[in-house]
Design a protein around this motif. Structure first.
Motif, short mmCIF file in Angstrom:
data_model
loop_
_atom_site.label_atom_id
_atom_site.label_comp_id
_atom_site.label_asym_id
_atom_site.label_seq_id
_atom_site.Cartn_x
_atom_site.Cartn_y
_atom_site.Cartn_z
N ALA A 57 -35.89 42.63 85.47
CA ALA A 57 -36.06 42.32 86.89
C ALA A 57 -34.71 42.05 87.55
CB ALA A 57 -36.98 41.11 87.06
N THR A 58 -33.87 41.27 86.87
CA THR A 58 -32.54 40.99 87.41
C THR A 58 -31.69 42.24 87.44
OG1 THR A 58 -32.63 38.69 86.64
CG2 THR A 58 -30.45 39.60 87.11
N ARG A 59 -31.77 43.06 86.38
CA ARG A 59 -31.03 44.32 86.36
C ARG A 59 -31.43 45.20 87.54
NH1 ARG A 59 -33.14 48.90 82.59
NH2 ARG A 59 -34.75 48.57 84.17
N ASP A 60 -32.74 45.32 87.76
CA ASP A 60 -33.22 46.18 88.84
C ASP A 60 -32.81 45.66 90.21
OD1 ASP A 60 -34.35 47.72 86.88
OD2 ASP A 60 -36.41 47.00 87.18
N ALA A 65 -29.41 46.57 94.95
CA ALA A 65 -28.34 46.12 95.84
C ALA A 65 -27.16 47.08 95.80
CB ALA A 65 -27.89 44.71 95.43
N LEU A 66 -26.89 47.62 94.62
CA LEU A 66 -25.80 48.58 94.48
C LEU A 66 -26.10 49.84 95.28
CD1 LEU A 66 -23.13 49.29 92.98
CD2 LEU A 66 -24.55 50.18 91.11
N ALA A 67 -27.30 50.36 95.15
CA ALA A 67 -27.71 51.57 95.87
C ALA A 67 -27.75 51.33 97.38
CB ALA A 67 -29.07 52.04 95.37
N ALA A 68 -27.96 50.07 97.79
CA ALA A 68 -28.01 49.75 99.21
C ALA A 68 -26.63 49.50 99.81
CB ALA A 68 -28.88 48.51 99.42
N GLY A 69 -25.60 49.59 98.98
CA GLY A 69 -24.24 49.42 99.48
C GLY A 69 -23.80 47.99 99.66
N GLU A 70 -24.41 47.07 98.93
CA GLU A 70 -24.08 45.66 99.08
C GLU A 70 -22.82 45.25 98.31
OE1 GLU A 70 -27.43 43.11 98.40
OE2 GLU A 70 -28.80 44.40 99.57
N TYR A 71 -22.27 46.15 97.52
CA TYR A 71 -21.03 45.89 96.79
C TYR A 71 -19.98 46.91 97.23
CZ TYR A 71 -24.23 43.33 93.75
OH TYR A 71 -25.19 42.48 93.26
N GLU A 72 -18.73 46.48 97.24
CA GLU A 72 -17.65 47.39 97.58
C GLU A 72 -17.13 48.12 96.35
OE1 GLU A 72 -13.13 47.25 99.48
OE2 GLU A 72 -14.58 45.69 100.03
N GLN A 84 -27.04 54.11 81.70
CA GLN A 84 -28.12 53.28 82.22
C GLN A 84 -28.30 53.47 83.72
OE1 GLN A 84 -30.20 51.60 80.15
NE2 GLN A 84 -28.95 52.64 78.60
N LEU A 85 -27.21 53.56 84.46
CA LEU A 85 -27.30 53.80 85.90
C LEU A 85 -27.91 55.16 86.18
CD1 LEU A 85 -23.78 52.43 86.89
CD2 LEU A 85 -25.96 51.49 87.69
N SER A 86 -27.52 56.14 85.38
CA SER A 86 -28.04 57.50 85.56
C SER A 86 -29.54 57.55 85.27
CB SER A 86 -27.27 58.46 84.66
OG SER A 86 -27.67 59.79 84.88
N ARG A 87 -29.95 56.89 84.19
CA ARG A 87 -31.38 56.87 83.83
C ARG A 87 -32.22 56.21 84.93
NH1 ARG A 87 -31.14 54.79 77.53
NH2 ARG A 87 -30.04 56.63 76.67
N ALA A 88 -31.64 55.20 85.56
CA ALA A 88 -32.35 54.49 86.62
C ALA A 88 -32.25 55.24 87.96
CB ALA A 88 -31.79 53.08 86.77
N GLU A 89 -31.55 56.38 87.94
CA GLU A 89 -31.38 57.21 89.14
C GLU A 89 -30.77 56.42 90.29
OE1 GLU A 89 -35.15 59.03 89.94
OE2 GLU A 89 -34.98 60.41 88.26
N VAL A 90 -29.74 55.65 89.97
CA VAL A 90 -29.03 54.89 90.99
C VAL A 90 -28.05 55.81 91.69
CG1 VAL A 90 -27.46 52.97 91.44
CG2 VAL A 90 -29.24 52.74 89.69
N HIS A 91 -28.22 56.00 92.98
CA HIS A 91 -27.33 56.83 93.78
C HIS A 91 -26.39 55.91 94.56
CE1 HIS A 91 -29.70 60.38 92.84
NE2 HIS A 91 -30.79 59.69 93.14
#
Length: 285
Positions: A57-60, A65-72, A84-91
């Motif tokens: 849950a914390t990972r997701d 937040a990463l996909a939403a652009g909340e980090y620089e 892991q990012l690729s498997r989760a389809e994080v764009h």
């Protein structure tokens, strides 16, 4: 294998040698292809694997937040984190910049479609990454960063960023777990039927010691870098070769360039105490 000035092929030291590849997946297949091209017999026998963390849950939440652009900035210290990012389809949005620990992680990130903005020069280590990245940057003018790592990886990057005043969060993106070798492979390692073992991390060394115990004296243990060599020696292994430039590609090239063949007959004459060493290390936890 190389071509001589007379146009004839010259066999490298790996030609005909059986080499244990301790990780599977695309990484393992790429390493096997390199070994096969050199005439070696690459044996993909995973000793470790990456699985979801206990707290998904914390990972997701971090991934969203990463996909939403909340980090620089996104910091990646292993190819496994990229997987892991690729498997989760994080764009990643264009506003997120990616910093990686070394060339192997940079290659994995590029293959996943992530544009890499920062790779440290020289040693591929977490400390080199964070010290070089921080140079010339003002925490007051830099947005938040996210470090994606395994449950076993050290907290060097996040700790250093925090000490220097940068906003940082840590995401445990995956766990590293042991994988049991098939009995035939374990027996081959004990009996000296595997000429070379590639050590790519402390986790690999631990599993090799747990499952196999003492390797046959004629088996050459090759390490991806000084940090992994130190860990392996603490576990009781004698490391015969340490990569000078910390990557699996460099390690294989250096082994193939050794003056003596690495087949079983030739290994009986190689001194197990000969090691070469360089700077930091890029490992795959």
């Amino acid at each position: 294998m190389s071509i001589t000035s007379h146009g004839r092929s010259k066999r490298g030291a790996l030609d005909g040698a059986r080499v244990l590849i301790p990780r599977g997946g695309s990484w393992g297949e790429r390493v096997r292809a390199d070994l096969d091209a050199r005439g070696a017999i690459g044996v993909v026998a995973p000793l470790i694997a990456s699985v979801p963390p206990r707290d998904t849950a914390t990972r997701d939440r971090h991934f969203r937040a990463l996909a939403a652009g909340e980090y620089e900035w996104l910091f990646l210290t292993s190819a496994a984190a990229v997987e892991q990012l690729s498997r989760a389809e994080v764009h990643l949005p264009a506003t997120v910049r990616v910093a990686v620990v070394g060339t192997a992680t940079a290659r994995a990130a590029a293959a996943a479609g992530y544009e890499v903005a920062f790779v440290p020069v020289g040693h591929a280590s977490a400390r080199a990454l964070v010290s070089q990245w921080c140079a010339g940057r003002d925490p007051r003018r830099t947005g938040r960063s996210l470090v994606v790592r395994s449950d076993l990886a050290t907290s060097v990057v996040s700790d250093e960023l925090e000490v220097r005043g940068f906003g940082v969060e840590v995401c445990i993106g995956y766990r590293t777990v042991g994988v049991d070798l098939v009995p035939e492979i374990a027996a081959d390692l004990r009996e000296g039927k595997m000429e070379v073992v590639l050590l790519t991390s402390l986790s690999v060394g631990r599993e090799l010691r747990r499952q196999v115990g003492v390797l046959a004296p004629r088996t050459l243990v090759a390490s991806i870098g000084p940090g992994t060599t130190r860990d392996a020696e603490r576990l009781g292994f004698t490391v015969a070769h340490t990569a000078r430039t910390q990557s699996i590609d460099a390690l294989i090239a250096e082994l193939d360039a050794r003056p003596d063949s690495l087949t079983t007959t030739s290994l009986d004459t190689i001194s197990a105490g000969t090691t070469t060493a360089g700077g930091g290390t890029e490992t795959f936890r």
